[in-house]
Motif scaffolding. Structure first.
Motif, mmCIF file in Angstrom:
data_model
loop_
_atom_site.group_PDB
_atom_site.id
_atom_site.type_symbol
_atom_site.label_atom_id
_atom_site.label_comp_id
_atom_site.label_asym_id
_atom_site.label_seq_id
_atom_site.Cartn_x
_atom_site.Cartn_y
_atom_site.Cartn_z
ATOM 1 N N ALA A 1 39.491 -13.119 -84.089
ATOM 2 C CA ALA A 1 38.486 -14.142 -83.789
ATOM 3 C C ALA A 1 38.830 -14.902 -82.513
ATOM 4 C CB ALA A 1 38.370 -15.107 -84.969
ATOM 5 N N LEU A 2 40.118 -15.132 -82.271
ATOM 6 C CA LEU A 2 40.529 -15.840 -81.065
ATOM 7 C C LEU A 2 40.217 -15.021 -79.823
ATOM 8 C CD1 LEU A 2 41.862 -18.372 -79.925
ATOM 9 C CD2 LEU A 2 44.093 -17.227 -80.168
ATOM 10 N N MET A 3 40.338 -13.712 -79.917
ATOM 11 C CA MET A 3 39.947 -12.844 -78.804
ATOM 12 C C MET A 3 38.467 -13.036 -78.477
ATOM 13 S SD MET A 3 38.124 -9.806 -78.208
ATOM 14 C CE MET A 3 38.113 -9.025 -79.829
ATOM 15 N N ALA A 4 37.623 -13.126 -79.509
ATOM 16 C CA ALA A 4 36.193 -13.391 -79.304
ATOM 17 C C ALA A 4 35.979 -14.788 -78.727
ATOM 18 C CB ALA A 4 35.442 -13.243 -80.626
ATOM 19 N N GLU A 5 36.777 -15.747 -79.189
ATOM 20 C CA GLU A 5 36.699 -17.121 -78.691
ATOM 21 C C GLU A 5 37.027 -17.161 -77.197
ATOM 22 O OE1 GLU A 5 35.860 -21.023 -79.616
ATOM 23 O OE2 GLU A 5 36.483 -19.800 -81.312
ATOM 24 N N PHE A 6 38.092 -16.496 -76.799
ATOM 25 C CA PHE A 6 38.488 -16.446 -75.394
ATOM 26 C C PHE A 6 37.374 -15.842 -74.535
ATOM 27 C CE2 PHE A 6 43.456 -16.306 -75.693
ATOM 28 C CZ PHE A 6 43.449 -17.574 -76.217
ATOM 29 N N ASN B 1 45.172 -8.182 -77.616
ATOM 30 C CA ASN B 1 45.702 -8.230 -78.980
ATOM 31 C C ASN B 1 46.404 -9.563 -79.218
ATOM 32 O OD1 ASN B 1 46.805 -7.811 -81.494
ATOM 33 N ND2 ASN B 1 48.317 -6.314 -80.819
ATOM 34 N N LEU B 2 45.760 -10.409 -80.027
ATOM 35 C CA LEU B 2 46.308 -11.721 -80.346
ATOM 36 C C LEU B 2 46.715 -11.814 -81.818
ATOM 37 C CD1 LEU B 2 43.650 -13.862 -78.440
ATOM 38 C CD2 LEU B 2 45.886 -13.127 -77.604
ATOM 39 N N THR B 3 46.846 -10.660 -82.476
ATOM 40 C CA THR B 3 47.124 -10.641 -83.918
ATOM 41 C C THR B 3 48.598 -10.800 -84.253
ATOM 42 O OG1 THR B 3 47.474 -8.229 -84.030
ATOM 43 C CG2 THR B 3 45.196 -9.037 -84.227
ATOM 44 N N GLY B 4 49.472 -10.565 -83.283
ATOM 45 C CA GLY B 4 50.903 -10.583 -83.557
ATOM 46 C C GLY B 4 51.417 -9.275 -84.116
ATOM 47 N N TYR C 1 35.827 -18.650 -88.138
ATOM 48 C CA TYR C 1 36.981 -18.892 -87.283
ATOM 49 C C TYR C 1 36.663 -19.461 -85.898
ATOM 50 C CZ TYR C 1 39.865 -16.238 -90.590
ATOM 51 O OH TYR C 1 40.546 -15.808 -91.703
ATOM 52 N N MET C 2 35.428 -19.300 -85.437
ATOM 53 C CA MET C 2 35.130 -19.681 -84.058
ATOM 54 C C MET C 2 34.638 -21.115 -83.919
ATOM 55 S SD MET C 2 33.352 -16.273 -82.414
ATOM 56 C CE MET C 2 33.302 -16.996 -80.766
ATOM 57 N N ASN C 3 34.853 -21.679 -82.746
ATOM 58 C CA ASN C 3 34.269 -22.953 -82.363
ATOM 59 C C ASN C 3 32.746 -22.862 -82.510
ATOM 60 O OD1 ASN C 3 32.758 -24.191 -79.867
ATOM 61 N ND2 ASN C 3 34.532 -25.513 -80.170
ATOM 62 N N LYS C 4 32.105 -23.932 -82.990
ATOM 63 C CA LYS C 4 30.663 -23.896 -83.268
ATOM 64 C C LYS C 4 29.842 -23.525 -82.042
ATOM 65 C CE LYS C 4 26.829 -26.686 -85.022
ATOM 66 N NZ LYS C 4 26.396 -28.025 -85.524
ATOM 67 N N ARG D 1 45.712 -7.389 -96.163
ATOM 68 C CA ARG D 1 46.045 -5.968 -95.983
ATOM 69 C C ARG D 1 47.418 -5.796 -95.346
ATOM 70 N NH1 ARG D 1 42.990 -1.934 -91.723
ATOM 71 N NH2 ARG D 1 44.251 -0.073 -92.106
ATOM 72 N N TYR D 2 47.699 -6.612 -94.324
ATOM 73 C CA TYR D 2 48.966 -6.491 -93.609
ATOM 74 C C TYR D 2 50.033 -7.468 -94.121
ATOM 75 C CZ TYR D 2 46.689 -3.504 -90.155
ATOM 76 O OH TYR D 2 46.028 -2.476 -89.527
ATOM 77 N N ALA D 3 49.675 -8.229 -95.153
ATOM 78 C CA ALA D 3 50.599 -9.232 -95.691
ATOM 79 C C ALA D 3 51.164 -10.092 -94.564
ATOM 80 C CB ALA D 3 51.730 -8.561 -96.479
ATOM 81 N N SER D 4 50.264 -10.513 -93.695
ATOM 82 C CA SER D 4 50.676 -11.274 -92.523
ATOM 83 C C SER D 4 49.587 -12.278 -92.163
ATOM 84 C CB SER D 4 50.920 -10.340 -91.338
ATOM 85 O OG SER D 4 51.240 -11.052 -90.168
ATOM 86 N N SER D 5 49.959 -13.518 -91.954
ATOM 87 C CA SER D 5 48.978 -14.522 -91.555
ATOM 88 C C SER D 5 48.704 -14.419 -90.065
ATOM 89 C CB SER D 5 49.491 -15.924 -91.881
ATOM 90 O OG SER D 5 50.687 -16.184 -91.166
ATOM 91 N N GLY D 6 47.475 -14.698 -89.672
ATOM 92 C CA GLY D 6 47.131 -14.722 -88.254
ATOM 93 C C GLY D 6 46.447 -13.483 -87.725
ATOM 94 N N VAL D 7 46.304 -12.441 -88.533
ATOM 95 C CA VAL D 7 45.665 -11.207 -88.053
ATOM 96 C C VAL D 7 44.169 -11.442 -87.846
ATOM 97 C CG1 VAL D 7 45.222 -8.765 -88.507
ATOM 98 C CG2 VAL D 7 47.391 -9.802 -89.238
ATOM 99 N N GLU D 8 43.505 -11.939 -88.864
ATOM 100 C CA GLU D 8 42.078 -12.240 -88.748
ATOM 101 C C GLU D 8 41.833 -13.274 -87.649
ATOM 102 O OE1 GLU D 8 40.562 -13.343 -92.640
ATOM 103 O OE2 GLU D 8 41.965 -11.946 -93.567
ATOM 104 N N GLU D 9 42.677 -14.303 -87.640
ATOM 105 C CA GLU D 9 42.545 -15.354 -86.641
ATOM 106 C C GLU D 9 42.721 -14.798 -85.227
ATOM 107 O OE1 GLU D 9 44.015 -17.319 -90.437
ATOM 108 O OE2 GLU D 9 44.280 -15.412 -89.393
#
Length: 208
Positions: free
Chosen positions: A34-39, A133-136, A79-82, A23-31
């Motif tokens: 998910a990283l926010m949830a991981e943290f 916000n870790l999406t960049g 995306y998350m650690n098991k 959607r945003y033509a940008s890598s790392g948005v979804e990640e």
């Protein structure tokens, strides 16, 4: 609704974002989501806190396609650690009605998310949040600045900020935000939105 205050320490607001990279033509948005949830799960596990995950989609509903819940869970699984993902599922608050996520959030000391409107609702009534916000993408930044938000951070920075929010008083917390919480949501405990709308309609009708 009956609110059991401080039933949980941390409420993680589910924000599944499949196809956001496209959607945003940008890598790392979804990640980033998910990283926010991981943290957040890593933090809750490390400090043995009372944690709840407020899911977004209905698992069983005639009004909502069942596969939306599966897509939500699959997003975090991808995306998350098991171990953190399993911890998430073990502490899930399933969406049973419109108020399910609100109940989980308002029974928690702090709500964590990125840009969910639930964050605005919680801070608007004078309760603590952390928007991370870790999406960049700057467009995903929370509209308030100060202690309530942290962007593009390491886990160590996230941990330090969330520990600080949990340990300070609400008064100090709101003193360390750049503008009044009314900027995102104005709340009147004895004057609800329906009454306010009627009042405004009456004012308009009197001018006609």
């Amino acid at each position: 609704k009956t609110i059991e205050k401080n039933k949980f320490d941390i409420c993680l607001i589910s924000e599944p974002t499949p196809a956001e990279n496209k959607r945003y033509a940008s890598s790392g948005v979804e990640e980033g989501y998910a990283l926010m949830a991981e943290f957040t799960t890593k933090f809750a596990k490390k400090f043995k806190l009372k944690f709840v995950f407020a899911s977004k989609r209905y698992k069983y509903s005639k009004l909502s396609p069942a596969d939306l819940f599966k897509q939500e869970i699959d997003f975090f699984k991808r995306y998350m650690n098991k171990d953190n993902f399993e911890y998430l599922l073990n502490n899930i608050n399933l969406k049973e009605n419109f108020f399910s996520s609100y109940l989980a959030m308002f029974q928690s000391k702090v709500a964590v998310g990125t840009q969910s409107t639930l964050l605005r609702d919680k801070i608007g009534v004078g309760e603590k949040i952390l928007s991370c916000n870790l999406t960049g993408l700057k467009i995903q930044d929370f509209p308030l600045s100060g202690i309530c938000t942290i962007n593009n951070c390491s886990y160590e920075q996230f941990e330090q900020r969330l520990k600080e929010i949990l340990n300070i008083s609400s008064e100090e917390y709101f003193n360390r935000i750049d503008q009044d919480k009314k900027f995102v949501m104005e709340f009147h405990s004895e004057f609800g939105a329906i009454d306010k709308t009627r009042e405004e309609i009456d004012k308009i009708l009197k001018r006609l």
